[in-house]
Design a protein around this motif. Structure first.
Motif, PDB file in Angstrom:
ATOM      1  N   SER A  83       0.808  -1.222   0.000  1.00 35.80           N
ATOM      2  CA  SER A  83       0.000   0.000   0.000  1.00 35.80           C
ATOM      3  C   SER A  83       0.845   1.277   0.000  1.00 35.80           C
ATOM      4  O   SER A  83       0.397   2.318  -0.446  1.00 35.80           O
ATOM      5  CB  SER A  83      -0.946   0.008   1.188  1.00 35.80           C
ATOM      6  N   SER A  84       2.077   1.176   0.478  1.00 36.79           N
ATOM      7  CA  SER A  84       2.954   2.340   0.509  1.00 36.79           C
ATOM      8  C   SER A  84       4.398   1.867   0.527  1.00 36.79           C
ATOM      9  O   SER A  84       4.781   1.100   1.418  1.00 36.79           O
ATOM     10  CB  SER A  84       2.651   3.181   1.743  1.00 36.79           C
ATOM     11  N   GLU A  85       5.177   2.305  -0.446  1.00 39.45           N
ATOM     12  CA  GLU A  85       6.590   1.933  -0.501  1.00 39.45           C
ATOM     13  C   GLU A  85       7.314   2.825  -1.499  1.00 39.45           C
ATOM     14  O   GLU A  85       6.709   3.673  -2.147  1.00 39.45           O
ATOM     15  CB  GLU A  85       6.753   0.463  -0.874  1.00 39.45           C
ATOM     16  N   THR A  86       8.618   2.616  -1.618  1.00 41.45           N
ATOM     17  CA  THR A  86       9.416   3.384  -2.556  1.00 41.45           C
ATOM     18  C   THR A  86       9.730   2.534  -3.773  1.00 41.45           C
ATOM     19  O   THR A  86      10.113   1.374  -3.644  1.00 41.45           O
ATOM     20  CB  THR A  86      10.730   3.857  -1.898  1.00 41.45           C
ATOM     21  N   ILE A  87       9.564   3.126  -4.946  1.00 39.81           N
ATOM     22  CA  ILE A  87       9.892   2.472  -6.210  1.00 39.81           C
ATOM     23  C   ILE A  87      11.112   3.186  -6.780  1.00 39.81           C
ATOM     24  O   ILE A  87      11.150   4.411  -6.844  1.00 39.81           O
ATOM     25  CB  ILE A  87       8.726   2.593  -7.217  1.00 39.81           C
ATOM     26  N   TYR A  88      12.116   2.421  -7.195  1.00 40.08           N
ATOM     27  CA  TYR A  88      13.315   2.973  -7.812  1.00 40.08           C
ATOM     28  C   TYR A  88      13.265   2.624  -9.293  1.00 40.08           C
ATOM     29  O   TYR A  88      13.020   1.471  -9.651  1.00 40.08           O
ATOM     30  CB  TYR A  88      14.576   2.392  -7.155  1.00 40.08           C
ATOM     31  N   LEU A  89      13.515   3.611 -10.141  1.00 38.85           N
ATOM     32  CA  LEU A  89      13.341   3.469 -11.571  1.00 38.85           C
ATOM     33  C   LEU A  89      14.586   3.933 -12.309  1.00 38.85           C
ATOM     34  O   LEU A  89      15.126   4.993 -12.007  1.00 38.85           O
ATOM     35  CB  LEU A  89      12.139   4.314 -12.009  1.00 38.85           C
ATOM     36  N   LYS A  90      15.031   3.133 -13.285  1.00 36.71           N
ATOM     37  CA  LYS A  90      16.194   3.498 -14.110  1.00 36.71           C
ATOM     38  C   LYS A  90      15.838   3.274 -15.565  1.00 36.71           C
ATOM     39  O   LYS A  90      15.362   2.212 -15.948  1.00 36.71           O
ATOM     40  CB  LYS A  90      17.402   2.646 -13.720  1.00 36.71           C
ATOM     41  N   LEU A  91      16.053   4.298 -16.377  1.00 33.45           N
ATOM     42  CA  LEU A  91      15.864   4.240 -17.820  1.00 33.45           C
ATOM     43  C   LEU A  91      17.232   4.294 -18.496  1.00 33.45           C
ATOM     44  O   LEU A  91      18.185   4.830 -17.915  1.00 33.45           O
ATOM     45  CB  LEU A  91      15.024   5.419 -18.295  1.00 33.45           C
ATOM     46  N   VAL A  99      10.438   7.031  -6.520  1.00 38.31           N
ATOM     47  CA  VAL A  99       9.046   7.479  -6.503  1.00 38.31           C
ATOM     48  C   VAL A  99       8.397   6.906  -5.252  1.00 38.31           C
ATOM     49  O   VAL A  99       8.497   5.707  -4.997  1.00 38.31           O
ATOM     50  CB  VAL A  99       8.285   6.980  -7.761  1.00 38.31           C
ATOM     51  N   GLU A 100       7.758   7.763  -4.473  1.00 43.30           N
ATOM     52  CA  GLU A 100       7.048   7.304  -3.278  1.00 43.30           C
ATOM     53  C   GLU A 100       5.668   6.819  -3.699  1.00 43.30           C
ATOM     54  O   GLU A 100       4.799   7.615  -4.026  1.00 43.30           O
ATOM     55  CB  GLU A 100       6.953   8.419  -2.239  1.00 43.30           C
ATOM     56  N   TYR A 101       5.488   5.507  -3.696  1.00 41.07           N
ATOM     57  CA  TYR A 101       4.235   4.903  -4.145  1.00 41.07           C
ATOM     58  C   TYR A 101       3.229   4.831  -2.998  1.00 41.07           C
ATOM     59  O   TYR A 101       3.578   4.552  -1.868  1.00 41.07           O
ATOM     60  CB  TYR A 101       4.501   3.490  -4.675  1.00 41.07           C
ATOM     61  N   SER A 102       1.979   5.079  -3.326  1.00 45.33           N
ATOM     62  CA  SER A 102       0.873   4.922  -2.389  1.00 45.33           C
ATOM     63  C   SER A 102      -0.316   4.396  -3.172  1.00 45.33           C
ATOM     64  O   SER A 102      -0.552   4.830  -4.298  1.00 45.33           O
ATOM     65  CB  SER A 102       0.514   6.261  -1.741  1.00 45.33           C
ATOM     66  N   ASP A 103      -1.063   3.460  -2.588  1.00 43.13           N
ATOM     67  CA  ASP A 103      -2.213   2.912  -3.305  1.00 43.13           C
ATOM     68  C   ASP A 103      -3.362   3.909  -3.419  1.00 43.13           C
ATOM     69  O   ASP A 103      -4.383   3.635  -4.035  1.00 43.13           O
ATOM     70  CB  ASP A 103      -2.692   1.609  -2.673  1.00 43.13           C
ATOM     71  N   ARG A 104      -3.191   5.099  -2.877  1.00 42.69           N
ATOM     72  CA  ARG A 104      -4.216   6.135  -3.008  1.00 42.69           C
ATOM     73  C   ARG A 104      -4.143   6.854  -4.350  1.00 42.69           C
ATOM     74  O   ARG A 104      -5.060   7.531  -4.753  1.00 42.69           O
ATOM     75  CB  ARG A 104      -4.085   7.159  -1.880  1.00 42.69           C
ATOM     76  N   PHE A 105      -3.007   6.735  -5.037  1.00 42.13           N
ATOM     77  CA  PHE A 105      -2.820   7.413  -6.317  1.00 42.13           C
ATOM     78  C   PHE A 105      -2.607   6.370  -7.408  1.00 42.13           C
ATOM     79  O   PHE A 105      -2.057   5.308  -7.165  1.00 42.13           O
ATOM     80  CB  PHE A 105      -1.611   8.358  -6.265  1.00 42.13           C
TER      81      PHE A 105
END
Length: 176
Positions: A83-91, A99-105
């Motif tokens: 429901s809430s955690e940090t996502i790390y993204l590399k392109l 990115v701070e992930y939340s299931d509210r968004f």
């Protein structure tokens, strides 16, 4: 009196257009649920990554390689997110971001910094040197904006976007 009707009609039309635009921006699957996604913004027009490396804190055992849709959208629906955690993204040729992930968004807008010619998650003078060495050659190694040319635009991106990207919390380096 007629002016009030015209103003009311204009407000209704604008409101309806905003509702339709908001509906079109939200991704919906067959079950009617909103799917979380990361939208990539402010990227060079020719920059078109096909995949992204994603690491999230609830699953530190592996890194997922996720497809990038239409060069600008990354669906998070295949990841087993809490429901809430940090996502790390590399392109490719861009710095890693968190990115701070939340299931509210259900939609996140991220602006990666493009210009990492050597893919070490740092944009600095080494990237500029790599672009200068290969400038006007047919190599794709230092083509940071992915336009199949190494030119002044690639060099400009390495100069404008100088910074250090976000690393994975497990200490392992990015592969893209």
């Amino acid at each position: 009196m007629r002016q009030y009707y015209l103003i009311l009609l204009a407000i209704l039309l604008v409101g309806g257009a905003l509702v339709i635009a908001n509906w079109r921006l939200t991704t919906i699957d067959q079950t009617g649920e909103n799917l979380p996604e990361i939208s990539l913004s402010n990227l060079p027009t020719t920059y078109c990554p096909t995949e992204a490396e994603v690491f999230h804190t609830s699953n530190q055992l592996s890194v997922a390689i996720v497809a990038v849709s239409n060069c600008r959208s990354i669906s998070l629906s295949t990841l087993d997110l809490t429901s809430s955690e940090t996502i790390y993204l590399k392109l490719p040729h861009a710095l890693g971001v968190a990115v701070e992930y939340s299931d509210r968004f259900d939609r996140y807008i991220v602006t990666p910094r493009v210009g990492d010619a050597d893919n070490n998650n740092i944009i600095n003078e080494l990237d500029q040197s790599a672009v200068l060495e290969e400038m006007f050659e047919s190599s794709s190694r230092s083509d940071v904006n992915m336009d199949n040319q190494i030119n002044a635009e690639d060099l400009a991106l390495t100069r404008i976007n100088q910074a250090v990207g976000v690393n994975r919390p497990d200490g392992v380096g990015w592969t893209l």
